[in-house]
Design an enzyme around this catalytic site. Structure first.
Site, PDB file in Angstrom:
ATOM      1  N   CYS A 120       0.860  -1.181   0.000  1.00  0.00           N
ATOM      2  CA  CYS A 120       0.000   0.000   0.000  1.00  0.00           C
ATOM      3  C   CYS A 120       0.892   1.225   0.000  1.00  0.00           C
ATOM      4  O   CYS A 120       2.077   1.126   0.298  1.00  0.00           O
ATOM      5  CB  CYS A 120      -0.909   0.004   1.233  1.00  0.00           C
ATOM      6  SG  CYS A 120      -2.243   1.214   1.109  1.00  0.00           S
ATOM      7  N   CYS A 122      -0.106   4.297   1.610  1.00  0.00           N
ATOM      8  CA  CYS A 122      -0.480   5.340   2.581  1.00  0.00           C
ATOM      9  C   CYS A 122       0.603   5.645   3.605  1.00  0.00           C
ATOM     10  O   CYS A 122       0.673   6.759   4.113  1.00  0.00           O
ATOM     11  CB  CYS A 122      -1.794   4.999   3.274  1.00  0.00           C
ATOM     12  SG  CYS A 122      -1.745   3.503   4.251  1.00  0.00           S
ATOM     13  N   LYS A 195     -12.179  -4.863   2.162  1.00  0.00           N
ATOM     14  CA  LYS A 195     -11.655  -3.982   3.201  1.00  0.00           C
ATOM     15  C   LYS A 195     -12.588  -2.792   3.336  1.00  0.00           C
ATOM     16  O   LYS A 195     -12.819  -2.049   2.384  1.00  0.00           O
ATOM     17  CB  LYS A 195     -10.256  -3.518   2.812  1.00  0.00           C
ATOM     18  CG  LYS A 195      -9.640  -2.566   3.817  1.00  0.00           C
ATOM     19  CD  LYS A 195      -8.197  -2.268   3.492  1.00  0.00           C
ATOM     20  CE  LYS A 195      -7.628  -1.255   4.459  1.00  0.00           C
ATOM     21  NZ  LYS A 195      -6.235  -0.924   4.149  1.00  0.00           N
ATOM     22  N   ARG A 205      -3.348   3.862  12.388  1.00  0.00           N
ATOM     23  CA  ARG A 205      -2.927   5.076  11.671  1.00  0.00           C
ATOM     24  C   ARG A 205      -1.980   5.908  12.514  1.00  0.00           C
ATOM     25  O   ARG A 205      -1.097   6.573  11.987  1.00  0.00           O
ATOM     26  CB  ARG A 205      -4.147   5.869  11.203  1.00  0.00           C
ATOM     27  CG  ARG A 205      -4.861   5.085  10.108  1.00  0.00           C
ATOM     28  CD  ARG A 205      -6.040   5.829   9.519  1.00  0.00           C
ATOM     29  NE  ARG A 205      -6.761   4.947   8.607  1.00  0.00           N
ATOM     30  CZ  ARG A 205      -7.947   5.226   8.093  1.00  0.00           C
ATOM     31  NH1 ARG A 205      -8.547   6.360   8.395  1.00  0.00           N
ATOM     32  NH2 ARG A 205      -8.521   4.366   7.270  1.00  0.00           N
ATOM     33  N   ARG A 217     -11.076   7.671   3.386  1.00  0.00           N
ATOM     34  CA  ARG A 217     -10.787   6.628   2.404  1.00  0.00           C
ATOM     35  C   ARG A 217     -12.057   6.032   1.772  1.00  0.00           C
ATOM     36  O   ARG A 217     -12.034   4.969   1.188  1.00  0.00           O
ATOM     37  CB  ARG A 217      -9.995   5.497   3.065  1.00  0.00           C
ATOM     38  CG  ARG A 217      -8.668   5.914   3.680  1.00  0.00           C
ATOM     39  CD  ARG A 217      -7.686   4.759   3.669  1.00  0.00           C
ATOM     40  NE  ARG A 217      -6.634   4.811   4.648  1.00  0.00           N
ATOM     41  CZ  ARG A 217      -5.629   5.690   4.673  1.00  0.00           C
ATOM     42  NH1 ARG A 217      -5.559   6.636   3.772  1.00  0.00           N
ATOM     43  NH2 ARG A 217      -4.708   5.627   5.605  1.00  0.00           N
ATOM     44  N   GLU A 233     -16.593  -7.814  -4.843  1.00  0.00           N
ATOM     45  CA  GLU A 233     -15.166  -7.499  -4.688  1.00  0.00           C
ATOM     46  C   GLU A 233     -14.338  -8.784  -4.658  1.00  0.00           C
ATOM     47  O   GLU A 233     -13.286  -8.880  -5.291  1.00  0.00           O
ATOM     48  CB  GLU A 233     -14.924  -6.723  -3.379  1.00  0.00           C
ATOM     49  CG  GLU A 233     -15.150  -5.234  -3.464  1.00  0.00           C
ATOM     50  CD  GLU A 233     -14.021  -4.499  -4.201  1.00  0.00           C
ATOM     51  OE1 GLU A 233     -13.068  -5.160  -4.651  1.00  0.00           O
ATOM     52  OE2 GLU A 233     -14.114  -3.275  -4.334  1.00  0.00           O
ATOM     53  N   LYS A 248     -11.521  -7.537   6.273  1.00  0.00           N
ATOM     54  CA  LYS A 248     -10.944  -6.638   7.265  1.00  0.00           C
ATOM     55  C   LYS A 248     -11.882  -5.463   7.499  1.00  0.00           C
ATOM     56  O   LYS A 248     -12.369  -4.886   6.531  1.00  0.00           O
ATOM     57  CB  LYS A 248      -9.609  -6.138   6.721  1.00  0.00           C
ATOM     58  CG  LYS A 248      -8.923  -5.118   7.566  1.00  0.00           C
ATOM     59  CD  LYS A 248      -7.670  -4.675   6.875  1.00  0.00           C
ATOM     60  CE  LYS A 248      -7.070  -3.559   7.684  1.00  0.00           C
ATOM     61  NZ  LYS A 248      -6.053  -2.852   6.938  1.00  0.00           N
TER      62      LYS A 248
HETATM   63  C1  PBG Z   1      -2.857   0.296   4.844  1.00  0.00           C
HETATM   64  C2  PBG Z   1      -3.406  -0.477   5.965  1.00  0.00           C
HETATM   65  C3  PBG Z   1      -4.205  -0.049   7.031  1.00  0.00           C
HETATM   66  C4  PBG Z   1      -4.351  -1.156   7.873  1.00  0.00           C
HETATM   67  C5  PBG Z   1      -3.656  -2.210   7.289  1.00  0.00           C
HETATM   68  N1  PBG Z   1      -3.111  -1.771   6.107  1.00  0.00           N
HETATM   69  C6  PBG Z   1      -4.742   1.286   7.362  1.00  0.00           C
HETATM   70  C7  PBG Z   1      -5.824   1.864   6.553  1.00  0.00           C
HETATM   71  O1  PBG Z   1      -6.285   1.323   5.555  1.00  0.00           O
HETATM   72  O2  PBG Z   1      -6.213   2.966   6.908  1.00  0.00           O
HETATM   73  C8  PBG Z   1      -5.091  -1.188   9.181  1.00  0.00           C
HETATM   74  C9  PBG Z   1      -4.667  -2.263  10.128  1.00  0.00           C
HETATM   75  C10 PBG Z   1      -5.139  -2.095  11.528  1.00  0.00           C
HETATM   76  O3  PBG Z   1      -5.952  -1.214  11.860  1.00  0.00           O
HETATM   77  O4  PBG Z   1      -4.687  -2.886  12.363  1.00  0.00           O
HETATM   78  N2  PBG Z   1      -3.775   0.798   3.943  1.00  0.00           N
END
Ligand code: PBG
Length: 324
Positions: A120, A122, A195, A205, A217, A233, A248
């Protein structure tokens, strides 16, 4: 058969009998422990909103992996805190990026340990979104190329599996194609297929310093109200070549885990996320709940719902409990 001929309590009489008929069991080798890698040397920083979870510098990784391994947990998923961020998230695919160094360290020092990487942007973009932008919108198709580059750089560094979590359309196919072109056809993709745009990611975060600097998001992660869309999905990701489907968060989405388990024949993973962990920790700290029993019951519910693999910050604690 009805009462008094049938008495369900007969099979609950003692622990031996209960164990004989137990339908679901947790196993350490199906738990995945997330690890946050930070710059520097000899660093081990506890994350304030996630007691018991640490950001580790690269030199601390092998020790952590060996400890997990000694408890029967054989895999981790890596997240990185890069030295610098930019608009394109270029640190995500830097040859000497934080994750790439972490992978090499782990594969050198603990070769039989499984290293999964979160793919990812971010954590690497200065705006905190999961892709590159056109004005204030995440540019799906331009992001695909960067994601595939990132996955490739992880594989080249020695990663055993990649897990795209960005929620761009088409990313599984793009990553599969680029991995295959570069002779990484044996590297599986565990797709964060379903997700949700969830408030349960809050502590993560902070931990990974990846909150979006504007907006949210919701234009790429799913609406928590939808379940039929989850099947759509997941179908897309299966067609694009995903090897494992992930849901997730976990606990608020047990129905989704079950639906995916019933609809698809791929292995199912569930991510028991940071907020789910933090809530248990906070209530336990106040003495309001029994942490160990809540942990076990929660993870059991995720497994019972249909998850084969559980990614959880409790991996170590749960594995210790399973040893007793
Ligand atoms: C990256 C990502 C996130 C999480 C896992 N990969 C954060 C998000 O999407 O904001 C969250 C994992 C967690 O809360 O334990 N995009």
């Amino acid at each position: 058969m009805v009462f008094p001929e049938y008495r369900p309590r007969r099979l609950r009489k003692n622990e031996n009998i209960r164990a004989l008929i137990r339908e679901t069991r947790l196993s350490a080798d199906q738990l995945v422990s997330p690890i946050f890698i930070m710059p520097g040397k000899n660093k081990r920083e506890e994350i304030s909103s996630m007691p018991g979870v640490f950001r580790l510098s690269v030199d601390q990784l092998a020790k952590e992996a060996k400890e997990l391994q000694s408890l029967g947990v054989n895999s981790v998923i890596l997240f990185g805190l890069p030295e610098k961020k930019d608009a394109m998230g270029s640190g995500a695919h830097a040859k000497d990026g934080i994750i790439q160094r972490g992978i090499r360290e782990l594969k050198n020092k603990v070769p039989d340990f499984t290293v999964i990487t979160d793919v990812c942007l971010c954590e690497y973009t200065d705006h905190g979104h999961c892709g590159c932008l056109i004005e204030e919108t995440v540019d799906n198709d331009a992001t695909l190329e960067i994601l595939a580059k990132t996955a490739l750089s992880h594989a080249a560094a020695g990663a055993d599996m990649v897990a795209p979590s960005d929620m761009m359309d088409g990313r599984v196919a793009e990553i599969r194609a680029v991995l295959d072109e570069n002779n990484f056809e044996m590297i599986p993709i565990m797709s964060y297929a379903v997700k949700y745009a969830s408030a349960f990611y809050g502590p993560f975060r902070d931990a990974a310093d990846c909150a979006p600097q504007f907006g949210d998001r919701r234009s790429y992660q799913m609406d928590p109200a939808n379940s039929r869309e989850a099947l759509r999905e997941a179908t897309l990701d299966v067609d694009e070549g995903a090897d494992i489907l992930m849901v997730k968060p976990a606990l608020a989405y047990l129905d989704i885990i079950r639906q995916l388990k019933d609809e698809f024949d791929l292995p199912i993973a569930a991510y028991h996320v940071s907020g789910e962990y933090a809530m248990i920790k906070a209530a336990a700290e106040k003495g309001w709940i029994d942490e160990e029993r809540i942990m076990e019951e929660t993870l059991l519910s995720i497994k019972r719902a249909g998850a084969d693999i559980i990614i959880t910050y409790f991996a170590k604690d749960m594995a210790k409990l399973l040893r007793r």
